[in-house]
Motif scaffolding. Structure first.
Motif, PDB file in Angstrom:
ATOM      1  N   ASP A   1      18.516  82.782  28.045  1.00 15.26           N
ATOM      2  CA  ASP A   1      18.541  84.240  27.955  1.00 15.26           C
ATOM      3  C   ASP A   1      19.804  84.791  28.625  1.00 15.26           C
ATOM      4  OD1 ASP A   1      16.232  84.355  26.558  1.00 15.26           O
ATOM      5  OD2 ASP A   1      14.950  84.724  28.291  1.00 15.26           O
ATOM      6  N   GLU A   2      20.219  84.146  29.723  1.00 13.22           N
ATOM      7  CA  GLU A   2      21.421  84.609  30.433  1.00 13.22           C
ATOM      8  C   GLU A   2      22.633  84.525  29.511  1.00 13.22           C
ATOM      9  OE1 GLU A   2      19.505  81.947  32.142  1.00 13.22           O
ATOM     10  OE2 GLU A   2      18.299  83.733  32.564  1.00 13.22           O
ATOM     11  N   LEU A   3      22.767  83.382  28.823  1.00 16.80           N
ATOM     12  CA  LEU A   3      23.909  83.201  27.933  1.00 16.80           C
ATOM     13  C   LEU A   3      23.901  84.280  26.852  1.00 16.80           C
ATOM     14  CD1 LEU A   3      26.328  81.660  26.825  1.00 16.80           C
ATOM     15  CD2 LEU A   3      24.754  80.119  25.660  1.00 16.80           C
ATOM     16  N   LEU A   4      22.716  84.513  26.299  1.00 14.97           N
ATOM     17  CA  LEU A   4      22.592  85.492  25.218  1.00 14.97           C
ATOM     18  C   LEU A   4      22.988  86.890  25.719  1.00 14.97           C
ATOM     19  CD1 LEU A   4      21.762  84.747  22.419  1.00 14.97           C
ATOM     20  CD2 LEU A   4      19.436  85.476  22.905  1.00 14.97           C
ATOM     21  N   GLU A   5      22.515  87.221  26.918  1.00 14.65           N
ATOM     22  CA  GLU A   5      22.854  88.531  27.490  1.00 14.65           C
ATOM     23  C   GLU A   5      24.351  88.645  27.719  1.00 14.65           C
ATOM     24  OE1 GLU A   5      20.385  89.105  30.965  1.00 14.65           O
ATOM     25  OE2 GLU A   5      18.599  88.906  29.689  1.00 14.65           O
ATOM     26  N   LYS A   6      24.944  87.559  28.183  1.00 12.17           N
ATOM     27  CA  LYS A   6      26.386  87.540  28.441  1.00 12.17           C
ATOM     28  C   LYS A   6      27.143  87.807  27.149  1.00 12.17           C
ATOM     29  CE  LYS A   6      29.914  84.550  30.514  1.00 12.17           C
ATOM     30  NZ  LYS A   6      30.165  83.184  30.979  1.00 12.17           N
TER      31      LYS A   6
ATOM     32  N   PHE B   1      32.114  75.980  22.817  1.00 13.76           N
ATOM     33  CA  PHE B   1      30.902  75.508  22.156  1.00 13.76           C
ATOM     34  C   PHE B   1      31.174  74.827  20.826  1.00 13.76           C
ATOM     35  CE2 PHE B   1      28.980  79.279  24.494  1.00 13.76           C
ATOM     36  CZ  PHE B   1      28.449  78.497  25.494  1.00 13.76           C
ATOM     37  N   HIS B   2      30.289  73.921  20.477  1.00 12.76           N
ATOM     38  CA  HIS B   2      30.303  73.293  19.158  1.00 12.76           C
ATOM     39  C   HIS B   2      29.842  74.336  18.140  1.00 12.76           C
ATOM     40  CE1 HIS B   2      28.847  70.656  15.897  1.00 12.76           C
ATOM     41  NE2 HIS B   2      29.622  69.724  16.425  1.00 12.76           N
ATOM     42  N   TYR B   3      30.340  74.219  16.896  1.00 14.00           N
ATOM     43  CA  TYR B   3      29.971  75.244  15.912  1.00 14.00           C
ATOM     44  C   TYR B   3      28.458  75.331  15.684  1.00 14.00           C
ATOM     45  CZ  TYR B   3      30.226  71.256  12.635  1.00 14.00           C
ATOM     46  OH  TYR B   3      30.073  70.050  12.017  1.00 14.00           O
ATOM     47  N   ALA B   4      27.763  74.191  15.811  1.00  7.07           N
ATOM     48  CA  ALA B   4      26.306  74.221  15.618  1.00  7.07           C
ATOM     49  C   ALA B   4      25.640  75.038  16.721  1.00  7.07           C
ATOM     50  CB  ALA B   4      25.750  72.801  15.591  1.00  7.07           C
ATOM     51  N   ASP B   5      26.239  74.997  17.920  1.00 10.03           N
ATOM     52  CA  ASP B   5      25.692  75.786  19.031  1.00 10.03           C
ATOM     53  C   ASP B   5      25.978  77.275  18.827  1.00 10.03           C
ATOM     54  OD1 ASP B   5      24.820  73.478  20.295  1.00 10.03           O
ATOM     55  OD2 ASP B   5      26.767  73.174  21.244  1.00 10.03           O
ATOM     56  N   ILE B   6      27.187  77.578  18.345  1.00  9.17           N
ATOM     57  CA  ILE B   6      27.523  78.993  18.092  1.00  9.17           C
ATOM     58  C   ILE B   6      26.556  79.545  17.041  1.00  9.17           C
ATOM     59  CG2 ILE B   6      29.314  80.606  17.374  1.00  9.17           C
ATOM     60  CD1 ILE B   6      31.406  78.650  18.369  1.00  9.17           C
ATOM     61  N   ALA B   7      26.268  78.734  16.027  1.00 10.54           N
ATOM     62  CA  ALA B   7      25.319  79.181  14.990  1.00 10.54           C
ATOM     63  C   ALA B   7      23.969  79.505  15.625  1.00 10.54           C
ATOM     64  CB  ALA B   7      25.170  78.111  13.914  1.00 10.54           C
ATOM     65  N   GLU B   8      23.562  78.678  16.579  1.00 11.88           N
ATOM     66  CA  GLU B   8      22.286  78.910  17.254  1.00 11.88           C
ATOM     67  C   GLU B   8      22.313  80.243  17.998  1.00 11.88           C
ATOM     68  OE1 GLU B   8      21.036  75.061  18.939  1.00 11.88           O
ATOM     69  OE2 GLU B   8      19.676  76.231  20.188  1.00 11.88           O
ATOM     70  N   ILE B   9      23.451  80.551  18.615  1.00 16.30           N
ATOM     71  CA  ILE B   9      23.577  81.848  19.314  1.00 16.30           C
ATOM     72  C   ILE B   9      23.504  82.987  18.298  1.00 16.30           C
ATOM     73  CG2 ILE B   9      25.102  83.313  20.712  1.00 16.30           C
ATOM     74  CD1 ILE B   9      26.292  80.721  21.895  1.00 16.30           C
ATOM     75  N   LEU B  10      24.297  82.861  17.216  1.00 16.43           N
ATOM     76  CA  LEU B  10      24.352  83.946  16.232  1.00 16.43           C
ATOM     77  C   LEU B  10      22.983  84.198  15.596  1.00 16.43           C
ATOM     78  CD1 LEU B  10      27.769  83.631  14.365  1.00 16.43           C
ATOM     79  CD2 LEU B  10      27.228  84.558  16.602  1.00 16.43           C
ATOM     80  N   ASP B  11      22.201  83.139  15.429  1.00 17.04           N
ATOM     81  CA  ASP B  11      20.868  83.309  14.844  1.00 17.04           C
ATOM     82  C   ASP B  11      20.000  84.235  15.694  1.00 17.04           C
ATOM     83  OD1 ASP B  11      20.832  82.003  12.405  1.00 17.04           O
ATOM     84  OD2 ASP B  11      20.463  80.038  13.287  1.00 17.04           O
TER      85      ASP B  11
END
Lengths: 451, 451
Positions: B7-12, B32-42
């Motif tokens: 949640d902290e990362l998302l808030e940041k 970040f790896h692109y798969a991780d960025i996709a996870e954030i964007l989702d």
């Protein structure tokens, strides 16, 4: 081009064995991939299979053995001496070798290990045997291509020729420091395109995925699938990144298949790993326990209905609706659980438990309303009293909501406690939902109709 | 080392977007790896996700887009112009590029293709778009490393440096003749260890696995898993082996996962591919149809029981046992079907249909006998009449046998007719078994008790 196991082929093989026509049998087998030969042997009886195995050389038979059905492999290994098994083991990669030894009865394991001539191979296999089969250490092989950062490209290529002999497929070349700690990776492609006098330290890629040797096998599968990796190095720990081995994608494909099969069987009420071709006895042991569970559940509903027996006089139709209520409770519960189980497996169950339960309530209200209207329509067509069909609709809706909540709640709780949530889609929850649904149905009906 | 979406990362991330702190946001994402960025964007809303996508360069965003949840990708693509999508496409391998275009509404597909600048890439993507997504052609990529048998090792290495630029991972080098027909393979390892003046014709390995471009995707997955392949070349046809592309194991991992998810959902009574995080409306559409089917089944049993209403006078307990009978019929049927479905998937259902049905009868006799004895014991404890509990035990046993036969028979028949047998483990069969079980139960009870 594809191999087809036909009855003709099988008869031909059996005939060649019977007539001891070794030469032709060997020529025939040489044309096949070891996985195909394993498929043939799985269809032969033990004596015939042993004949073929004794005929072929251990380079092929070791691979065949690994592909055999587990039950058949066990039988074949029983018929081989410790010395013979050790010879097969010598031909296998360390991960397969350790798996094969782990399947042996404990008293034979030591005997076989002692017979392995290659000391390094023996030490590596012994190391791998120490790991649980469901962690990274249990999946990894010791075979890998490793270079030191201080080497030059030319020196590297020369030495890799030596190392690569033992490695079937070179995915990545792992770069380590003097303390054997993983610091990066290189591909053969990078090496070929680099200038021969360059130092590895100057060309290696320092971002390298790896897993800890104690990481859960399913987690490793998830990481490899997510990052599209074909191999991943395994290190001692996150702090001390000593390179211990590597896991390749083919092992992960097996983990994924086994996991999917297990979940599917749990959902269908089959414990233990059984196959269509197993014996009646094995199949019974896998299926009967769940049926007994279901029986107790059913007997539970007999009790409940007996306690509402007085309703038989005025509302006997209530009893005709019990299989419908039980089916609804079961179906809704399984649907809810299955979605949560898959969500947990793919790490997409986020947000609070409360918001998820609220969502299920919303969903159940919609589904329940539609189904309730259908029941009322049915009652209308069947000339049932309106307050009676209304009662059925309302109780059914309550059952649907509660079943959905149980179906959502249980796998989440199981998962939090470290139990496989897939159990929740199996007969255990279905049975509980059945009984609970019938109880709730009568309870609400009594409240409304007042019998 | 593993990425954790906190949640902290998302808030940041949300804060950086809100304050338009592009520099820091870009630095953060670069880690970040692109798969991780996709996870954030989702997890972000569309506006926020678009902000990040516009910020990063298309080399990264194209990979991110491919990893996004399908629903989110659709929304993002809607917000990009044809030109912008074409720029993303240019960065993707042909297989991913074709997949992304195929997801677009038909009218946009042409617009995007027209905007692709690289002519070869455009032609290759157009070629791939012609294939169905569930055949080999729909999985393959055009990127591969190909050498002619007439080349020398040295010439080969030189040219491979050129070809390999476009290929992320070199699994195998495919050897073709002058007519572009696949005749063999080589590994980079073979090439490195060969002498530079040798001809490819002298060193290549002529045994090469391949699949036909129209081969079923599941079959391709089976072949690659069976032979432990990490890539397989795709040819035009078995007769004319012109090399068209190659399929890599990461695509197969996806096929296997999707297949397993689909079977699991079918068994749980969920149609369409839904996820825990989909909207209530999507989930309702996937779940309600099966519940309605279950409802009709349940109403069917209401009819059956009404027609046996006269038994209420003397044997009212028969009606208390209906949920038990329905549950048994359902559970046994699903168990039988699940074992057959898995057996079919793994090609181990051999032998005649008759022998398989006989095996199920044997199994059901054992299970039925054990469960029957338990029912009789229950009757004894509950002080039921012996002939009554005997009747229940016998009818239940018959129901179990019939349900097992239906459960075995139906998936085999479905499979023979080219329909996915996994449907048989879902609510359709369960519901039919419920009704049929209850009917049979009353029918046999009437025969014995004579009401």
């Amino acid at each position: 081009m594809q191999f087809q196991l036909t009855d003709e082929l099988l008869e031909k093989v059996e005939l060649l064995i019977e007539t001891k026509n070794d030469k032709e049998l060997k020529t025939l087998m040489d044309d096949f991939h070891y996985a195909d030969i394993a498929e043939i042997l799985d269809e032969l009886n033990l004596e015939q299979a042993m004949y073929v195995i004794k005929l072929l050389d251990s380079e092929t038979t070791s691979d065949i053995l690994m592909e055999l059905d587990e039950d058949n492999r066990e039988k074949v290994l029983k018929n081989l001496s410790a010395k013979e098994i050790a010879e097969e083991i010598e031909e296998l990669d360390t991960d397969d070798a350790a798996d094969m030894i782990a399947e042996l009865p404990e008293e034979r394991q030591k005997a076989v290990i002692d017979q392995i001539e290659d000391e390094d191979h023996r030490a590596e296999i012994t190391e791998l045997l120490a790991y649980d089969e469901d962690v990274a250490g249990g999946l990894m092989a010791k075979e890998l291509v490793k270079v030191y950062e201080t080497w030059t490209v030319a020196g590297c290529l020369r030495r890799i020729r030596g190392q690569a002999k033992d490695v079937k497929r070179v995915h990545s070349i792992y770069v380590v420091d003097k303390q054997e700690r993983l610091i990066g990776r290189l591909s053969l492609k990078d090496l070929i395109t680099a200038k021969s006098e360059q130092k590895i330290a100057d060309i290696y890629i320092s971002s390298v995925d790896y897993v800890n040797v104690n990481e859960d096998a399913e987690e490793v599968a998830k990481i490899m699938a997510k990052y599209d990796l074909e191999a991943i190095p395994v290190v001692e720990s996150d702090e001390n990144k000593v390179l211990l081995g590597r896991i390749t994608i083919d092992d992960i494909v097996d983990v994924l298949k086994e996991e999917a099969d297990k979940d599917y069987q749990l959902a269908a009420g089959i414990s233990k790993d059984v196959e269509a071709d197993d014996s009646i006895w094995q199949l019974t042991r896998a299926r009967l326990p769940w049926l007994i569970l279901g029986l107790f559940g059913g007997l539970g509903s007999v009790f409940i209905m007996e306690s509402y027996e007085e309703a038989l006089n005025s509302y006997k139709e209530l009893f005709f609706f019990t299989p419908l209520i039980a089916a609804m409770a079961g179906n809704v519960g399984v649907q809810s659980s299955a979605i949560i189980v898959q969500g947990l497996a793919n790490d997409i169950v986020k947000g609070s438990l409360l918001s998820r339960l609220l969502k299920e309530v919303g969903l159940s209200l919609i589904n329940g309303a539609v189904l309730g209207i259908l029941v009322i329509l049915f009652g209308f067509v069947m000339d049932m009293q309106f307050n009676f069909s209304m009662t059925i609709a309302i109780s059914m809706m309550s059952v649907i909501i509660i079943a959905a909540l149980i179906g959502t709640f249980v796998p989440i709780i199981l998962d939090k406690r470290g139990i496989d949530p897939a159990i929740a889609t199996g007969p255990f929850i279905t049975t509980s939902n059945d009984i609970f649904g019938i109880f709730l149905f009568f309870y609400i009906a009594k409240l409304i109709l007042g019998f």
